[in-house]
Design an enzyme around this catalytic site. Structure first.
Site, PDB file in Angstrom:
ATOM      1  N   SER A 108      43.629  46.964  55.969  1.00 60.42           N
ATOM      2  CA  SER A 108      44.883  47.705  55.979  1.00 60.42           C
ATOM      3  C   SER A 108      45.694  47.345  54.740  1.00 60.42           C
ATOM      4  O   SER A 108      45.594  46.240  54.207  1.00 60.42           O
ATOM      5  CB  SER A 108      45.683  47.359  57.234  1.00 60.42           C
ATOM      6  OG  SER A 108      47.031  47.752  57.113  1.00 60.42           O
ATOM      7  N   SER A 109      46.540  48.278  54.312  1.00 59.57           N
ATOM      8  CA  SER A 109      47.394  48.021  53.150  1.00 59.57           C
ATOM      9  C   SER A 109      48.421  46.930  53.424  1.00 59.57           C
ATOM     10  O   SER A 109      49.039  46.409  52.487  1.00 59.57           O
ATOM     11  CB  SER A 109      48.122  49.305  52.733  1.00 59.57           C
ATOM     12  OG  SER A 109      48.925  49.788  53.799  1.00 59.57           O
ATOM     13  N   CYS A 110      48.602  46.530  54.694  1.00 61.02           N
ATOM     14  CA  CYS A 110      49.582  45.486  55.016  1.00 61.02           C
ATOM     15  C   CYS A 110      49.127  44.108  54.535  1.00 61.02           C
ATOM     16  O   CYS A 110      49.885  43.146  54.628  1.00 61.02           O
ATOM     17  CB  CYS A 110      49.884  45.455  56.506  1.00 61.02           C
ATOM     18  SG  CYS A 110      48.540  44.818  57.524  1.00 61.02           S
ATOM     19  N   TYR A 137      48.722  40.358  61.884  1.00 64.86           N
ATOM     20  CA  TYR A 137      47.595  41.270  61.666  1.00 64.86           C
ATOM     21  C   TYR A 137      47.106  41.159  60.220  1.00 64.86           C
ATOM     22  O   TYR A 137      45.895  41.129  59.966  1.00 64.86           O
ATOM     23  CB  TYR A 137      48.044  42.699  61.977  1.00 64.86           C
ATOM     24  CG  TYR A 137      46.987  43.756  61.778  1.00 64.86           C
ATOM     25  CD1 TYR A 137      45.956  43.913  62.691  1.00 64.86           C
ATOM     26  CD2 TYR A 137      47.043  44.627  60.698  1.00 64.86           C
ATOM     27  CE1 TYR A 137      44.995  44.899  62.526  1.00 64.86           C
ATOM     28  CE2 TYR A 137      46.084  45.616  60.522  1.00 64.86           C
ATOM     29  CZ  TYR A 137      45.068  45.744  61.440  1.00 64.86           C
ATOM     30  OH  TYR A 137      44.118  46.725  61.265  1.00 64.86           O
ATOM     31  N   LYS A 141      43.339  40.158  58.667  1.00 64.41           N
ATOM     32  CA  LYS A 141      42.589  41.054  57.784  1.00 64.41           C
ATOM     33  C   LYS A 141      42.299  40.407  56.426  1.00 64.41           C
ATOM     34  O   LYS A 141      41.226  40.617  55.837  1.00 64.41           O
ATOM     35  CB  LYS A 141      43.344  42.373  57.606  1.00 64.41           C
ATOM     36  CG  LYS A 141      43.313  43.252  58.841  1.00 64.41           C
ATOM     37  CD  LYS A 141      41.887  43.644  59.197  1.00 64.41           C
ATOM     38  CE  LYS A 141      41.788  44.513  60.426  1.00 64.41           C
ATOM     39  NZ  LYS A 141      40.390  44.871  60.747  1.00 64.41           N
ATOM     40  N   HIS A 180      51.266  54.052  65.694  1.00 68.12           N
ATOM     41  CA  HIS A 180      51.842  53.997  64.354  1.00 68.12           C
ATOM     42  C   HIS A 180      52.865  55.113  64.185  1.00 68.12           C
ATOM     43  O   HIS A 180      53.030  55.977  65.038  1.00 68.12           O
ATOM     44  CB  HIS A 180      50.741  54.086  63.309  1.00 68.12           C
ATOM     45  CG  HIS A 180      49.901  52.859  63.223  1.00 68.12           C
ATOM     46  ND1 HIS A 180      48.641  52.776  63.780  1.00 68.12           N
ATOM     47  CD2 HIS A 180      50.136  51.640  62.657  1.00 68.12           C
ATOM     48  CE1 HIS A 180      48.132  51.576  63.544  1.00 68.12           C
ATOM     49  NE2 HIS A 180      49.023  50.872  62.882  1.00 68.12           N
TER      50      HIS A 180
END
Length: 315
Positions: A108-110, A137, A141, A180
Site C-alpha cells: 500500500s502507498s501508506c 498496517y 507492509k 476505505h
C-alpha cells in the site's frame, strides 16, 4: 511463465484477489489455486507451510491482508499490525522454503512517510515518520517489502513488491465501519439519496488522493508475473490525484444524490497528499486504462446489482 503455470492467489475472494483471478483467467491461465479463510487460516504458520508443501505452486501472489480505512486502522492497531505480519510472513517464508521462484507481494502507498515529497518515489521508503492513523498496517507492509528484498539479495529469487495507490472497484467493501474512503462515500450517498438526507463526511475535504480501478491493478500484477522486473519495489497508480471534496462531488453526481454535503472537521484528514510516482512502471511498459469517473460508474453499477446484500445504514 505459461498458461499452465500453477499459480496460488492468496486472498482470491477479496476485491484485489478476485480481480487478479479474472485477469489471469481471461488470458488463458487455467491452473489457478485459491482457498478460502475457512479452509486455511493464513495466520497459522504450520497450516500455510503444509498447504504450500502439498500444492507446490510455481508462483504465489499475496493479495491477502487485513485491510480497512482510517476508523478501522485507528481502532484496531494490534490486529492490523500482527495479523498482517502473520499472513505475509507465513506466505513469504513458506514460499522460500518451498523453492518457489516467483512471489508477488502487494502492499500500500501508506508505507511512505506522511510528509514525504510528492509525488512519492520508491526511494522515499523509510525516510520519515509514518501517518499515525495507519502506521500499524504500514509497518507490517514495510516488513513484507523488506523480506522480499532480502530474499532477492540473498537467494536471487524473483520476489517483488507492488505498492498500489488507493484501490476501488467491483467486489469492494462497503461496510461503513471498515471500508476505505471511496466505497464508504458511495454507500453514504446512495443511502442518503434514497432517504432524501444530507451526507456527512469526515475531515475538511482538502486532502488529495489518487485512485486506481482494481482491474488496472490486476493487469499490473499480470505484467509483473509475466516479466522479470529488474528492481524489488514498484509503485502502481495513475499519477493523477484530486481533492476528497472533488471525489465526493463526482460520486454525488454518479449516484444522483441532490442533498447537502456536510464536512465534519472534528474528524481526522489523514495524510495531506499521497500521489504516487509511477515512472518506473511506465518505463517498463505498464499503464492504467480506466479513468476515475468511468471506474466509479462501473463500481456503482456493481453496487446497485448487489445492494440487497448491504444492510441500510442511518445517516
Amino acid at each position: 511463465m505459461d498458461i499452465n503455470t500453477k499459480i496460488y492467489i492468496a486472498g482470491h475472494n477479496g476485491m484485489v484477489g478476485s480481480a487478479i483471478w479474472r485477469a489471469l483467467s481471461e488470458k488463458g491461465y487455467g491452473n489457478l489455486i485459491g482457498v478460502s479463510s475457512k479452509e486455511i487460516d493464513l495466520r497459522n504458520q504450520q497450516a500455510v507451510q503444509d498447504f504450500i508443501s502439498q500444492e507446490k505452486p510455481e508462483a504465489i501472489i499475496d493479495a491477502a491482508a487485513r485491510v480497512g480505512g482510517i476508523l478501522a486502522n485507528n481502532n484496531n492497531p494490534y490486529p492490523f499490525l500482527m495479523e498482517n505480519l502473520q499472513i505475509q510472513n507465513n506466505l513469504i517464508d513458506s514460499a522460500l522454503k518451498g523453492g518457489i521462484e516467483k512471489f508477488i507481494f502487494l502492499g500500500s502507498s501508506c508505507i511512505y512517510p506522511k510528509l514525504a515529497p510528492q509525488p512519492l518515489k520508491e526511494d522515499y521508503l523509510l525516510t520519515g515518520e509514518l501517518e499515525p492513523t495507519n502506521e500499524w498496517y504500514a509497518i507490517a507492509k514495510i516488513t513484507g517489502v523488506k523480506a522480499c528484498q532480502a530474499i532477492r539479495k540473498q537467494f536471487g529469487k524473483d520476489y517483488i513488491s507492488l505498492m498500489p495507490t488507493n484501490l476501488y472497484g467491483t467486489h469492494d467493501n462497503f461496510d461503513l465501519n471498515t471500508s476505505h474512503v471511496l466505497p464508504a462515500m458511495m454507500r453514504k450517498f446512495h443511502e442518503a439519496k434514497r432517504n432524501n438526507e444530507p451526507v456527512t463526511l469526515w475531515g475538511s475535504g482538502t486532502p488529495m488522493r489518487e485512485f486506481l480501478f482494481v482491474d488496472d491493478m490486476a493487469q499490473a500484477v499480470v505484467f509483473a508475473l509475466e516479466n522479470k522486473l529488474p528492481d524489488y519495489l514498484y509503485n502502481v497508480g495513475t499519477g493523477e490525484d484530486l481533492t476528497i471534496k472533488q471525489l465526493a462531488e463526482t460520486i454525488q453526481k454518479i449516484t444522483g444524490h441532490q442533498g447537502e454535503i456536510i464536512w465534519d472537521s472534528t474528524k481526522p484528514d489523514g495524510t495531506p497528499r499521497k500521489l504516487m510516482d509511477i515512472s518506473k512502471m511506465h518505463a517498463l511498459g505498464w499503464k492504467h486504462q480506466v479513468q476515475l469517473e468511468e471506474g466509479i460508474q462501473k463500481t456503482y453499477d456493481w453496487f446497485l446489482e448487489n445492494v440487497n446484500q448491504f444492510k441500510e445504514v442511518k445517516m
